[in-house]
Scaffold this active site. Sequence first.
Site, PDB file in Angstrom:
ATOM      1  N   HIS A 142     -43.118 -79.192  75.042  1.00 18.58           N
ATOM      2  CA  HIS A 142     -42.504 -77.732  75.202  1.00 18.58           C
ATOM      3  C   HIS A 142     -42.885 -77.379  75.217  1.00 18.58           C
ATOM      4  O   HIS A 142     -43.313 -77.178  73.597  1.00 18.58           O
ATOM      5  CB  HIS A 142     -41.181 -77.674  74.710  1.00 18.58           C
ATOM      6  N   HIS A 197     -43.065 -73.458  79.362  1.00 18.04           N
ATOM      7  CA  HIS A 197     -42.033 -72.000  80.091  1.00 18.04           C
ATOM      8  C   HIS A 197     -42.822 -70.401  79.147  1.00 18.04           C
ATOM      9  O   HIS A 197     -43.375 -70.650  78.267  1.00 18.04           O
ATOM     10  CB  HIS A 197     -41.187 -72.194  78.262  1.00 18.04           C
ATOM     11  N   MET A 228     -31.558 -69.655  76.260  1.00 18.09           N
ATOM     12  CA  MET A 228     -32.413 -69.321  74.679  1.00 18.09           C
ATOM     13  C   MET A 228     -31.168 -69.361  74.135  1.00 18.09           C
ATOM     14  O   MET A 228     -30.177 -68.739  74.298  1.00 18.09           O
ATOM     15  CB  MET A 228     -32.830 -67.951  75.400  1.00 18.09           C
ATOM     16  N   ASP A 262     -32.996 -74.045  74.724  1.00 17.07           N
ATOM     17  CA  ASP A 262     -33.985 -73.711  73.598  1.00 17.07           C
ATOM     18  C   ASP A 262     -33.524 -72.994  72.641  1.00 17.07           C
ATOM     19  O   ASP A 262     -33.669 -71.902  72.634  1.00 17.07           O
ATOM     20  CB  ASP A 262     -35.541 -73.137  74.537  1.00 17.07           C
ATOM     21  N   MET A 275     -46.525 -66.856  75.272  1.00 12.92           N
ATOM     22  CA  MET A 275     -46.204 -65.690  74.693  1.00 12.92           C
ATOM     23  C   MET A 275     -46.688 -64.520  75.201  1.00 12.92           C
ATOM     24  O   MET A 275     -48.502 -64.583  74.624  1.00 12.92           O
ATOM     25  CB  MET A 275     -45.337 -65.893  74.122  1.00 12.92           C
ATOM     26  N   SER A 289     -41.128 -78.820  70.555  1.00 13.66           N
ATOM     27  CA  SER A 289     -41.580 -77.610  71.189  1.00 13.66           C
ATOM     28  C   SER A 289     -42.864 -77.175  69.718  1.00 13.66           C
ATOM     29  O   SER A 289     -42.782 -77.509  68.728  1.00 13.66           O
ATOM     30  CB  SER A 289     -40.792 -76.186  70.614  1.00 13.66           C
ATOM     31  N   ASP A 325     -44.216 -72.663  74.514  1.00 20.47           N
ATOM     32  CA  ASP A 325     -44.414 -71.598  74.908  1.00 20.47           C
ATOM     33  C   ASP A 325     -45.242 -71.219  75.067  1.00 20.47           C
ATOM     34  O   ASP A 325     -46.493 -70.276  74.428  1.00 20.47           O
ATOM     35  CB  ASP A 325     -43.745 -71.675  73.517  1.00 20.47           C
ATOM     36  N   MET A 352     -42.425 -67.115  78.804  1.00 20.36           N
ATOM     37  CA  MET A 352     -41.899 -65.793  78.169  1.00 20.36           C
ATOM     38  C   MET A 352     -43.367 -64.554  78.394  1.00 20.36           C
ATOM     39  O   MET A 352     -43.614 -64.176  76.966  1.00 20.36           O
ATOM     40  CB  MET A 352     -41.541 -65.934  76.520  1.00 20.36           C
TER      41      MET A 352
END
Length: 218
Positions: free
Chosen positions: A32, A65, A136, A175, A36, A7, A34, A67
């Site tokens: 990965h 991913h 998650m 994750d 956000m 990540s 993330d 979010m």
Amino acid sequence: MKKIAPSLLSADFSNLERDIKMVESAGAHLLHIDVMDRHFVPNITMGPVVVKAIRKVASIPLDVHLMIENPGDYVDAFVDAGADYVTIHVEAAPHLHRVLQKIRARGVKTGVSLNPHTPLSSIEEVLDDLDLILIMSVNPGFGGQGFITNTLNKLRRLKKMLVAHNADHIEVEVDGGIKLDNIKEVSDAGTDIFVSGSGIFGVKDPVNEIKEMLSILG
């Protein structure tokens, strides 16, 4: 095949290309990423511009991913930036099927993610539209959290559900809190892809850590 997905949330952003090349050299399968927005989760991270920059230096697939709220509004931007997987949260997409179809139409891998409290039944009607299910194992928003142990039961139930629906070709990703000392039991519970941030970038020798993880996974 078991896969390691470091990540980048835990990478050194002042040396991002160096860290990407480092984990690639160790045998990582995916990166990965993330995303956000401080609305769906209480943090802000990177957007399409950063993903585009990562794509220029990375040689392995980008596992993006989302979010974020209203993920369907941003699918095209992240695919255009170079995403190979786009995963959205079931909790953020009231019209989940529509957004998954939008991702699939762009020709990338289609994923859905569930927060720790979200039941598996929430995705049962869209299994035919999925390449990936991300479970998650922490509450999303910040790196470095501890693994929620009940995730193991959830993973076992998910594998049974996939077999029952003839959908066990779907990759299962986990994750949150994945480290060398728990990756074996997470694997045995039915995981295919292991996202690890601080478990890789937070140790003295990330290259050796990835190699040891891969050795455990066989």
